[in-house]
Design an enzyme around this catalytic site. Structure first.
Site, short mmCIF file in Angstrom:
data_model
loop_
_atom_site.label_atom_id
_atom_site.label_comp_id
_atom_site.label_asym_id
_atom_site.label_seq_id
_atom_site.Cartn_x
_atom_site.Cartn_y
_atom_site.Cartn_z
N HIS A 84 29.78 50.68 32.31
CA HIS A 84 28.57 49.96 32.73
C HIS A 84 28.62 48.55 32.19
CE1 HIS A 84 24.51 48.77 33.50
NE2 HIS A 84 24.15 48.79 32.24
N HIS A 105 26.84 44.28 32.67
CA HIS A 105 25.96 43.28 33.28
C HIS A 105 26.81 42.04 33.57
CE1 HIS A 105 21.73 44.76 31.92
NE2 HIS A 105 22.58 45.77 31.84
N ASP A 113 42.14 45.83 48.27
CA ASP A 113 43.17 46.47 47.44
C ASP A 113 42.58 47.58 46.57
OD1 ASP A 113 45.41 45.08 48.30
OD2 ASP A 113 45.20 43.49 46.83
N HIS A 146 19.73 45.40 38.40
CA HIS A 146 20.23 45.80 37.10
C HIS A 146 21.66 45.30 36.83
CE1 HIS A 146 20.48 49.35 34.00
NE2 HIS A 146 21.05 48.26 33.58
N TYR A 193 52.98 49.96 46.49
CA TYR A 193 52.76 48.93 45.49
C TYR A 193 52.99 49.52 44.11
CZ TYR A 193 50.40 45.21 42.88
OH TYR A 193 50.10 44.19 42.00
#
Lengths: 237, 237, 237, 237
Positions: B100, B102, B125, B176, B234
């Site tokens: 998580h 910000h 990608d 948020h 890749y």
């Protein structure tokens, strides 16, 4: 110097050029690659695919021939963008190094599908005209040999508008990122640094003024030829 | 390796993943957290709540069961976002780590309440489609079990539009910040780095052109499947 | 601890808080200052005026009484913004530290003369409502006691709209920069860091969407009270 | 101190001022230069042309007379912008140092061909009025003595509008970059740092509000004269 020594030096240079891209902030994670060609030996050295920069070593640089076949069998796969590099080396016969990045501001132009106009001398010092943005690849191009077709569409952008790849040593690939080139890998890296800066400046310029005009051609001429060509007087040469 | 050793290694990994978020510029102060799950042992390890990064130690990582009950009683409270992580682990059964943040540009999209469209291959990608933005939580959701409801509304965003959480390993929570996930905490961190970069590029793209179109589906397919799935080519695997 | 020792510790803290502003990128050259008050001793410690950060020492921190008279006669002049700090200490009776910066994104809002709306939880976690922008000072205010009047117009902004300076611990001074405050100088610095980040996010949010709405009050309440007040449950306390 | 020692000190200062430009992020590659004049000795010291910053040494700084003739024959060519510096030294008689950069945000204004208005006190503290943008040079000016004509058009911008070069110690050259100056090379560098920051803030201000107004003249006066002139009270002097 024998062939083996020459290739070892190429690997060292390509390794350092790749690291310098990272150091200058043009690369996130493993996005980007640098290659060098030696046309006499018929070899290309390029970054391995997807190896993190902090554990990469010069030995891991991959050596191929001009068709992309491995020359050294060491088990490292070349960058998946190798076929694009090879097309550029084939069609742009004077270049010695190629760079690919997803540098932030240049990608914004790629995603907007726009050429970068010559808004100032920072651009004109290096790129003698707008930096072109390719057309979007077609579905059949993408589903066949995607990376090779990317090279072809770059070349097409230069050919169709009569552009000189030595005077405009970079291109924007629509929806993707940029390729730049030069006499050497170091020069190709430098051109990618300049393109990113020019892309950032041009974005801000448009935010400050609607309908910005490119600089007059005589200013473009002056700045470009101050640094390039027979009458150049910038630098120590 | 016994259970205690396994958990110690989880704590070390979660600690390092949290530090790497900070190092990569995705975290200001103490905003953000990383967790890891071990489904065999039925434990989750997560950052402690509100501890500054420069004094944090691996020992402070908090170990809970899948309902969020403390397994080790050491006095450190888990991140207040733990209930969101737990919902994600419960509903997204193949993931091993959750992040998580910000991060600045991703929050701009969260505050604007917008999905991030696929404007280019940097996005394609990693994210096979727009990164969705959740609906705003209702008052009753927020005043009851806020963090748990945040997890539920994330899952709802994927379910209602038939999205595959493995193909789009991140979400924007309206008003948020973002959550991202992956097989491991390291992979979840990587996805949050990519989301922040993609958010920045997409903002600039819209400033350069009105009415930007997403890339064609065939380009999205090509880039996503070049890196993911059975035919991926890749990287070194 | 005697009075002299207490003041030495204040000088050390104020010195370090000033350096941390610089380190966190909120200060160019010498623009900005931090102070601390000890209400029992009736002293304020503040940065000296115009001293470069790389040669500043704790000994140079200036000690004054609550009217701004020098307590220690060492020859260093206090920051010219001292009178603003003094007004804030006088009217905002619970605060222990004050910060002033010209941080880049916050100044953009100051120059636009706008409050920063609550567009998301990053804002709501620290500021319980819009961060207000003062009115422009009048000519007579500026030509009399400018710095003192700056303090007064800040207080006026809070009084006229019934704002709680503890719930919104920062202000934008129109055409100028920001002041923030807190229980301690460190907390005031933290609030200035958050304000700069919130200012940046809010600018980008408006670029992504016309007519952005502030978050619902119930989300503002939730996030603010998750971190502040009696029922706070964020962090280790 | 004899003449040789004086010049050695100038070379050291000019070298360090050039490095500080790089360190502060105003210079990419080799774009930019700093010079110093000693009017008693009739010499100017300037950065050599196109030498990378990481290999530059104080010995390479180039010494010329006021017409740009080399005083020391060491083989290093002076910056190609030397003739611009010389015109500024000739017409702006009180200055001791000159800086040229292509700093990112200032170039955006140059490319937009716009003056930077006084939107706040960060600007007013250093520049007593809008920072002017020159007109575009004509073709004949560019094809004759380009760098000298650049100097002339800068001076023209100040003369035609009755501007005081000491009160506004910088200029934007349309389509190009900026020049700044001051009593010393260090002061000229500082002014270029401030101009870049002011350019960035002004761009953001316009993004937050249509039709921004410059600050009232009384605020401009207050801030400028708080730092400059006989009644200045900012700093330790």
């Amino acid at each position: 110097m024998n062939q083996k020594q020459t290739i070892e030096l190429m690997k060292q240079r390509v390794f350092e050029a790749n690291l310098s891209l990272k150091k200058m902030g043009l690369i996130k994670l493993t996005w980007g690659n640098v290659s060098e060609i030696n046309r006499d030996l018929g070899v290309v050295v390029i970054k391995p695919s997807g190896v993190p920069y902090d554990v990469m070593t010069p030995e891991q640089m991959v050596v191929t021939d001009l068709e992309g076949n491995l020359v050294e069998k060491k088990g490292w796969k070349p960058s998946s963008d190798l076929p694009t590099h090879l097309v550029l080396y084939q069609k742009f016969e004077a270049i010695g190094g190629v760079v690919h990045t997803h540098s932030t501001n240049a990608v914004m132009w790629a995603q907007a599908g726009r050429d970068i106009p010559v808004y100032g001398t920072t651009h004109a010092d290096t790129f003698y005209g707008s930096v072109p943005c390719t057309r979007m690849l077609t579905e059949s191009e993408i589903t066949s040999c995607y990376e090779q077709e990317t090279g072809k569409v770059i070349v097409e952008s230069f050919v169709k508008d009569g552009l000189d790849y030595q005077a405009i040593p970079a291109v924007i690939v629509q929806g993707h990122g940029i390729f730049s080139w030069g006499d050497t890998p170091e020069k190709a890296v430098e051109n990618s640094v300049i393109l990113e800066e020019v892309a950032k400046m041009a974005l801000g310029t448009e935010q400050l003024k609607k309908q910005v005009e490119p600089v007059p051609n005589y200013l473009l001429d002056k700045h470009y030829y101050r640094k390039h060509g027979k009458k150049a007087y910038y630098g120590q040469n």
